[in-house]
Design a protein around this motif. Sequence first.
Motif, short mmCIF file in Angstrom:
data_model
loop_
_atom_site.label_atom_id
_atom_site.label_comp_id
_atom_site.label_asym_id
_atom_site.label_seq_id
_atom_site.Cartn_x
_atom_site.Cartn_y
_atom_site.Cartn_z
N CYS A 226 -37.63 23.73 -33.90
CA CYS A 226 -37.87 22.67 -34.89
C CYS A 226 -37.72 21.30 -34.24
O CYS A 226 -38.27 21.08 -33.17
N ASN A 227 -36.97 20.43 -34.90
CA ASN A 227 -36.86 19.05 -34.42
C ASN A 227 -36.36 19.01 -32.98
O ASN A 227 -35.42 19.75 -32.63
N THR B 96 -39.69 18.93 -32.19
CA THR B 96 -41.02 19.43 -31.88
C THR B 96 -42.01 19.12 -32.99
O THR B 96 -41.65 18.99 -34.16
N THR B 97 -43.28 19.03 -32.61
CA THR B 97 -44.35 18.72 -33.59
C THR B 97 -45.48 19.75 -33.51
O THR B 97 -46.58 19.49 -33.97
N TRP B 98 -45.21 20.92 -32.93
CA TRP B 98 -46.28 21.90 -32.76
C TRP B 98 -46.82 22.38 -34.09
O TRP B 98 -48.02 22.69 -34.20
N ARG B 99 -45.99 22.45 -35.12
CA ARG B 99 -46.49 22.87 -36.43
C ARG B 99 -47.49 21.86 -36.97
O ARG B 99 -48.61 22.20 -37.37
N ARG B 100 -47.05 20.60 -36.99
CA ARG B 100 -47.88 19.54 -37.57
C ARG B 100 -49.14 19.29 -36.75
O ARG B 100 -50.24 19.09 -37.31
N ASP B 101 -49.01 19.30 -35.41
CA ASP B 101 -50.14 18.92 -34.57
C ASP B 101 -51.15 20.04 -34.35
O ASP B 101 -52.34 19.77 -34.19
N GLN C 256 -39.74 23.54 -41.32
CA GLN C 256 -39.31 22.27 -40.73
C GLN C 256 -39.43 21.16 -41.76
O GLN C 256 -40.52 20.82 -42.20
N ASP D 41 -37.75 17.22 -43.29
CA ASP D 41 -37.05 15.99 -42.88
C ASP D 41 -35.58 16.03 -43.24
O ASP D 41 -34.73 15.50 -42.52
#
Length: 583
Positions: free
Chosen positions: A142-143, A145-150, A167, A169
């Motif tokens: 998780c944080n 990282t941005t692999w989920r969003r990107d 994930q 905020d």
Amino acid sequence: MAEKSVDALASAGEFTRRLVASYADHFHPQRESTDGGGEAHPLSTALKSLDLPISGNQVQQLLSVSKELQVRGQSTVGEGLSWGEFCVCCVEVLELKKKYPVNGDESGADRGVTNHPPKTAPAVMNCHASRQSAEVFLGGSCNPTTWRRDHAIPALQAEGVTYYNPQVDEWYPELIEVEERAKDAASLLFFVIDSQTRAVSSMVEMAFFAGMGRDLVVVVDDILKDSPRIGDDQLSSREVEDLNRGRAFVRSLLETGGSLLALSVQDGVKASSEILKGGMSVSQYSSSTRCLSVPRNHGLGERLALLKQVFLMYDTNRKGSLSLQEAVLAFRSVHIDTHAMYNQLGCKKVDQTIRSNELLSRYEEQGLTFDDFCMVYAELRYAQVSEEAGNGSLLVGLAYLTAPIQWISGWLWPTPPTHPTQTSHYDVFLGGSCGHTTWRTEIAVPTFRQTGVSYFNPQVQHWDVRMIPIEREAKEHSDVLLFVVCGDTLSVASMVEVAYYIGAGRKMVLCLVDISCDGGTEIEGMKLSARAIKDYNRGRAYLASVANKNRVPIFTNIPDAVHRAMHLVRGHYLPRSPSGTSV
């Protein structure tokens, strides 16, 4: 090796001719070493170009044998593999691919191609989701990282696949139950273990699901050795080694358990979409992103080690080459038909005199170096494999490896544990923290010897990834698994193993101790930050929760854990002593 020398070897035969271009492209002298970097190793990309893809862990198995030969002064390997070693690796992978094909490899009938219309409105589940189930649970790092969003979410949305994204905020305890329901209901679990986080809890969680046999698609990236930083923490080489050992165990568990180990997030998301839209299980899925599934009783690289030892046996004068007659004897010792050798290489044997083509003439004059020996072996073995496959054989030639490999193991590992054989059986496997720990020799071993309990002790002075299949075989032939996770070790790989075998329902006893949160805590010479201690203890907390839910007895006192394991073997329990603590 120079390109000219590779070209000179191109006339060996049909199989090795196909390998020359790939070797020259991927192992040319100007290529920089990729050890510890983000790029795939040249061996990985070379095999993939030949439609023989293997995983990073399997690449390391092959390289580790090559490196061992180099360290012992018995190979001229540079940063990669020599030409001959490359030929042997290729034929070994090809044999295994033919003998143990991934479902759908031969016909492609099981690919995820489907006529199902795409969904028009993908459902998204986050922290405030209802009890609606999502098809994919996006687990793992998780944080920050941005692999989920990107990558993952846009691709899944484009394919109309529903997902649950844990994930958020702002996390709060009530999400635990929501996430658990999402994992239970998901058709497929997609986990990413990245290089930006320690991901200890994620590895433990994923291993538990692998042990349960859940459908998993996983991406595992090592911590980079040239820039080992997690947030504000600069990692020591020792910590990087421990975290990457945990990742090696993860790959090993996946490769033998039927899960899909993808090479990148993009490949994993693509595979997940095809699996779900095709209505398949992971075991039914095959694609170019799927790596070779090696059987548990075969370690990649064993063939190379065997050939090197056979070469040395017949190179009695230590001149670094074999005469043609010596080579014939050496090939016979590894069950290569020498008549096929002469036929394949275009030579005739008349009155004990070898009359050959240009290549054999060179061998007559100069002898066969180890590279030559390996190349000719690969060509001849390929011919055998092709003939056996044409006759519908099950490639029984692999069976010749068993006895020589047991004999050679003493040479490869100067101080190995007792290797389990097909008939070996143990009462207890002594798993868990190794390194400087002495709990096995001081507590467990004396206790079990006094009571006649047999055991397997995996603790060795110098561990490497080749020990993984040996230890796994011993666990499979042990009645009780005793795991001790000490508070003065990181023990990432041990926690991964424990979680997997809890998921698999094995009989187990666990001793689990948190790392002290006192200021200036040092583990094996490493000063850990507060964040690091939190990461490692979070993994322990998740493991304790999983063990408790699955009724695995947990102790914080090693003698009590040993006592319980002994009585599990005997088939009855004794009350825990007051010093034992159940977590």
